[in-house]
Design a protein around this motif. Structure first.
Motif: not given
Length: 248
Positions: A233-237
């Motif tokens: 999530w932290v990579r794509v959000s």
């Protein structure tokens, strides 16, 4: 036969999970070498928040790791409290509890707060008591086994509840900051696999002796799944990106 297979598999995977905890310790040490300090910058007022934001132990939840220590410690005690003495449970969890204590020590060094100091002292006292109980169970005929079993079972139920809220706290920190900080994904991966093997071992022990293991391992496995998703999530959000930008 199946019990021995389940116990051996669980022991091997717990050893793998120890590597996961060790990777978390090494990540903190690497961040310290990179000049990231928390406690000296934030002082007492920064507390856990300061360490979570920018120190060597950034985003690591004192709540989570104190409960993790209690979980490993309680099963360490439980393993030598049941009959027969369960080597599969005792020794790996004793080592795991000691490694988590090392993390608690690093959190105290980084943050220098009353909370981190209190948790570290409490964990140290419990570890000494647990080791004393182990010695008595091995070399004494005292009734420590039955008492230890009741105490550890009660503690395990309490810890399961605490573990759920502790990981909810860790998850909230990651979502709020949009960053995983000093959190190691390898630790979650290794412990998740260990949890699956612990569930298997719990079934092989039978519900009478295995229910504490089933209860705690199931809750732990669900939280690790969420944690591993958050690394994605932290990579794509875009929301995570915006929150990191605000934090900077």
């Amino acid at each position: 036969m199946w019990l021995e297979i389940a116990g051996s598999l669980n022991s091997l995977l717990i050893i793998a999970s120890l590597w996961g905890i060790w990777s978390q310790v090494k990540k903190v040490w690497q961040r310290k070498q990179g000049g990231k300090r928390g406690g000296e910058q934030c002082g007492e007022q920064g507390g856990e928040q300061g360490g979570e934001q920018g120190g060597a132990t950034a985003v690591l939840s004192l709540n989570q790791f104190s409960v993790s220590f209690l979980a490993y410690w309680s099963f360490f005690v439980y393993g030598y409290s049941i009959k027969p003495f369960n080597h599969f449970i005792v020794w790996p969890r004793m080592i795991a509890a000691m490694l988590v204590m090392l993390l608690l020590y690093e959190m105290w060094r980084d943050r220098r707060t009353t909370a981190t100091k209190t948790v570290l002292i409490g964990a140290s006292v419990m570890m000494v008591m647990g080791l004393l109980g182990l010695v008595l169970s091995l070399f004494s005929q005292m009734g420590i086994v039955d008492h230890g079993r009741v105490i550890s079972q009660t503690l395990i139920v309490t810890i399961t509840i605490l573990l759920a809220q502790a990981y909810a706290h860790q998850i909230r920190l990651i979502v709020r900051s949009g960053s995983t900080g000093a959190v190691s994904i390898r630790m979650s991966q290794f412990i998740f696999v260990m949890d699956l093997s612990s569930i298997f071992l719990g079934w092989m022990l039978g519900f009478k002796d295995g229910w504490p293991l089933l209860l705690l391992a199931s809750v732990s496995a669900v939280t690790k799944l969420v944690m591993m998703y958050l690394f994605y999530w932290v990579r794509v959000s875009e929301l995570a990106l915006n929150r990191r930008a605000v934090s900077v």
